[in-house]
Design a protein around this motif. Sequence first.
Motif, short mmCIF file in Angstrom:
data_model
loop_
_atom_site.label_atom_id
_atom_site.label_comp_id
_atom_site.label_asym_id
_atom_site.label_seq_id
_atom_site.Cartn_x
_atom_site.Cartn_y
_atom_site.Cartn_z
N PRO A 114 11.20 82.38 76.55
CA PRO A 114 10.70 83.58 76.20
C PRO A 114 9.44 83.68 75.52
CG PRO A 114 12.55 83.38 74.76
CD PRO A 114 12.46 82.21 75.98
N ASP A 115 8.41 84.58 75.99
CA ASP A 115 7.46 85.10 75.06
C ASP A 115 7.67 86.50 74.39
OD1 ASP A 115 5.43 82.95 76.20
OD2 ASP A 115 5.99 83.95 78.00
N ILE A 116 8.75 87.11 74.67
CA ILE A 116 9.09 88.36 73.87
C ILE A 116 10.68 88.45 74.35
CG2 ILE A 116 8.26 89.85 75.81
CD1 ILE A 116 7.92 91.94 73.56
N ILE A 117 11.72 88.96 73.48
CA ILE A 117 12.93 89.17 73.78
C ILE A 117 13.32 90.64 73.31
CG2 ILE A 117 15.27 88.52 73.06
CD1 ILE A 117 14.20 85.69 72.48
N SER A 118 14.05 91.13 74.26
CA SER A 118 14.80 92.55 73.83
C SER A 118 16.23 92.33 74.03
CB SER A 118 14.27 93.63 74.94
OG SER A 118 14.83 94.75 74.84
#
Length: 261
Positions: free
Chosen positions: A33-37
């Motif tokens: 991941p480069d960003i996680i929600s």
Amino acid sequence: MQYNYGFVLSGGGARGFAHLGILDALSEKGITPDIISGVSAGAIVGVFISSGKTPHETHQILKKGNLFRYTAITLPVNGLLKLDGLQKLIEKEIPYENLEDLPVPMIVGVSNITDGMVEYLNKGPLSRLVLASASIPVLFSPVEINGKYYSDGGLLENIPVEPLVGKCRKIVVSNISPLQKPFEVKNLVQMVTRTFHLSIHSRIKEAKNHADLYIEPEKLTHFDLLSVSQSDEAYEIGYKAVADMDGRLFESLVKEGKIAI
């Protein structure tokens, strides 16, 4: 900013260990991941991964005791239990105070009980926001932040894909809350969790429409949402759901197309 891979991690109680297996297998295939929600269990897993912990390290930290080991019984004013122990665990293991300090950007979904709305936050007190996102209504007390009360993010949106739409080249959704049918309710806690589970199941189709890779291990349906006694098995189920996929499917993910397993 356009991210490469955005990961969406659903709620699902102790089934969250499957997230770790999924993340482990994806990492072996070069997808990280480069960003996680995340919401609820997904928020807990997400902040550990965002802080730099590996899935295996996070697994070892979280499986040390039953979820109720991290709770304190309270008078039933607004919840039966408090998750204060979980907050202390996060503060002990993660060397960052605020969400915006994490090396990998993290968005935590919370339900603003005071104003009646879902909020997706990428900054603020890390441990308190994760605690709020994991506080299942009625079962766990809501968390007060700046004079407002917050509860489980999954109450209003259990698969928080919305904050990543249009911001990522590819979106990977890990849903560890397949709906068990039929289901036998044996006690009050199971009744609360089952009712909550039914309420969060309604918007899965929308999440699938936005996902380039959608993962929902069906073998998780029989797992208790509040017990970590099968944490190793949940991890393995998540891992195998990805590891057993045909490599050509991942080639299509890297290029174009949608995949669901």
